[in-house]
Design an enzyme around this catalytic site. Sequence first.
Site, mmCIF file in Angstrom:
data_model
loop_
_atom_site.group_PDB
_atom_site.id
_atom_site.type_symbol
_atom_site.label_atom_id
_atom_site.label_comp_id
_atom_site.label_asym_id
_atom_site.label_seq_id
_atom_site.Cartn_x
_atom_site.Cartn_y
_atom_site.Cartn_z
ATOM 1 N N ASP A 443 0.536 -0.943 0.034
ATOM 2 C CA ASP A 443 -0.100 0.295 -0.023
ATOM 3 C C ASP A 443 0.610 1.298 0.244
ATOM 4 O OD1 ASP A 443 -2.172 -1.756 -0.044
ATOM 5 O OD2 ASP A 443 -3.074 -0.845 2.247
ATOM 6 N N HIS A 499 4.486 -7.371 0.623
ATOM 7 C CA HIS A 499 4.549 -9.027 0.184
ATOM 8 C C HIS A 499 5.347 -8.489 -1.119
ATOM 9 C CE1 HIS A 499 0.765 -9.208 2.189
ATOM 10 N NE2 HIS A 499 1.069 -7.947 2.430
ATOM 11 N N SER A 587 8.491 4.300 4.508
ATOM 12 C CA SER A 587 9.605 3.611 4.070
ATOM 13 C C SER A 587 9.769 3.592 2.805
ATOM 14 C CB SER A 587 9.742 2.355 5.090
ATOM 15 O OG SER A 587 8.429 2.169 5.163
#
EC number: 4.1.1.65
Length: 636
Positions: A443, A499, A587
């Site tokens: 996301d 992911h 990040s």
Amino acid sequence: MGNGNSTETKESRRSKMRQKLQSFSSRRRLRRPGSGSVSGLASQRSVSQEDFAGIALLTLIGAEMKFKDKWLACVSFGEQTFRTGISDSTDKPVWSSEKKLLLEKNGPSLARISVFETNRLSKNNIIGYFELDLLEFVVQEPDSTCKSFDLLDPTSSNVVGSMFISCSVEDPVETETCFAKRILSIVDYNEDGHLSFSEFSDLMNAFGNLVASKKKEELFKAADLNGDGVVTIDELAALLAVQQEKEPIINNCPVCGEALQLSDKLNAMIHMTLCFDEGTGNQMTGGFLTDRQASYGWMFKLSEWTHLSTYDVGLNTGSSASHIVVIDRKTKRLVEELIDSKIVMSMRAIYQSKIGLGLMDQGAKEILQNLSEKQGKKMNTAESAQNIPSFLEFFKDQINMAEVKYPLDHFKTFNEFFIRELKPGARPIACTDRDDVAVSAADCRLMAFQSVDDSTRFWIKGRKFSITGLLGKDVDSDAFLDGSLVIFRLAPQDYHRFHSPVSGVIEKFVDVPGSLYTVNPIAVNSKYCNVFTENKRTVVMISTAEFGKVAFVAIGATMVGSITFVRKEGDHIKKGDELGYFSFGGSTVICVFEKDSIKLDEDLLANSARSLETLVTVGMQLGVSFPKLENCSLES
């Protein structure tokens, strides 16, 4: 004289328009958002007859709220936002403000309507909102009737009031007739609803068109059946609209003066219809990028005037770095990223100047390292859980707690909340049965570049950025030198687990030591530092059948001292599988693909070429391996 259009003909046109909209709406439902379609940018390109779905007239009538205040409402649609005026102090504000919006088959259709209380000095407070698919709405409600919608609290999704709106799609011929009437009224000097030939002639001469000069007498005589030298505006407008359809007589927009492409009747009509409405009647005010910008109070307007704070799309440098605007891939709407103003000022001072970066070289790097370590420990204490409610309040319209796997009282520290898991199915993975389709790893706010050269031209401004520098000396970077690059930037409010974008085997992990600069665009767009090649990072090499080798680089940032992986070398992974998570802070992940191994989705490339980050979620389609270039289609 009649207008030449029977009721039966008008209803037939309306029926055809509804059928066309129904067809567009059905096709949209078969396409998953973020599957690679190009974002519609109505203000920058022409609309084809095939893509044109109509012009919607949206009216914000009023609302019923739970307390008294002075209220304003905003409509965000695509890359535009409009606002009403401010109501009197009441719990039942009435605006009756309208706006015409262009509907396209492949353009935005989801409008966000927000209501703000206006008792703040610097900015106003959002109380409730709802989202409305305009294409769906006009199909189901073809007539412009008043409808009520629940206003939802951005934090809790509780109902906080009701909003009353109407929306209808204008018949194209009626639109042209209405437009013609409004132009004709300009020369109705005595405002009696009738025009003499001299008045009509003044207008036609003003068009500066030979066709207009030749046709003016013919058109006037056709309307003046009784030969008294006076005709009604209604009668003349109908003829003028028909003439404009047959042989255009308006070369330039009468409002803004822009030259019109006479061979493109549709876009000429769209331009003049939307342009002529600006600033007339009870129109909403435009010129805003986001509803947050539209809602700001007078102190913000003062800061804009003094150049301390500005809004813009693209590279964020100087004062433009005050606000970060991204485009939501799902809704095709611009969204403002929330960030504390004091932090913005600090980052601008450090990263946008030689002096600031000079301080970094003289010990500030160590300060950031120590600060990150201390803050990380603090966020693992039981006391830190007290910060969760205020964090949610600050990001209240950008964190959806309904997606979170566990209730709020489950989290005993702030970091437990920060690395929260989502419910199963909250992030569908595109084309699960096709390993040749890569997906979003996080996301995030995403930038995609088919080549590394594009990334340095449109986004990364550090003078020493290179793929070799990014991957470090312990990774053979030769295969990636001319490859494709995707940057996934996670903001504090995002789901912070990352992911795998591809299916394959993890070959190895390589840790690269470094600093902890911020990964905010204010630093990335700075020519004075090299965030991605100087920050602490871990390179994960993934071997795939469809894309060759893929370098997955997890990069630490200010306040993010900890990068945790949940996989190990030799593991077989499917795209969408969790690889790890970042602890507290913002990040970034960067994925580097070998040259000519992936064709990235066009909408992502187009946004990135404008230096505009795209807001995406885990599992959205990223691109397809060569030579299999067809997009997959998913049910929403």
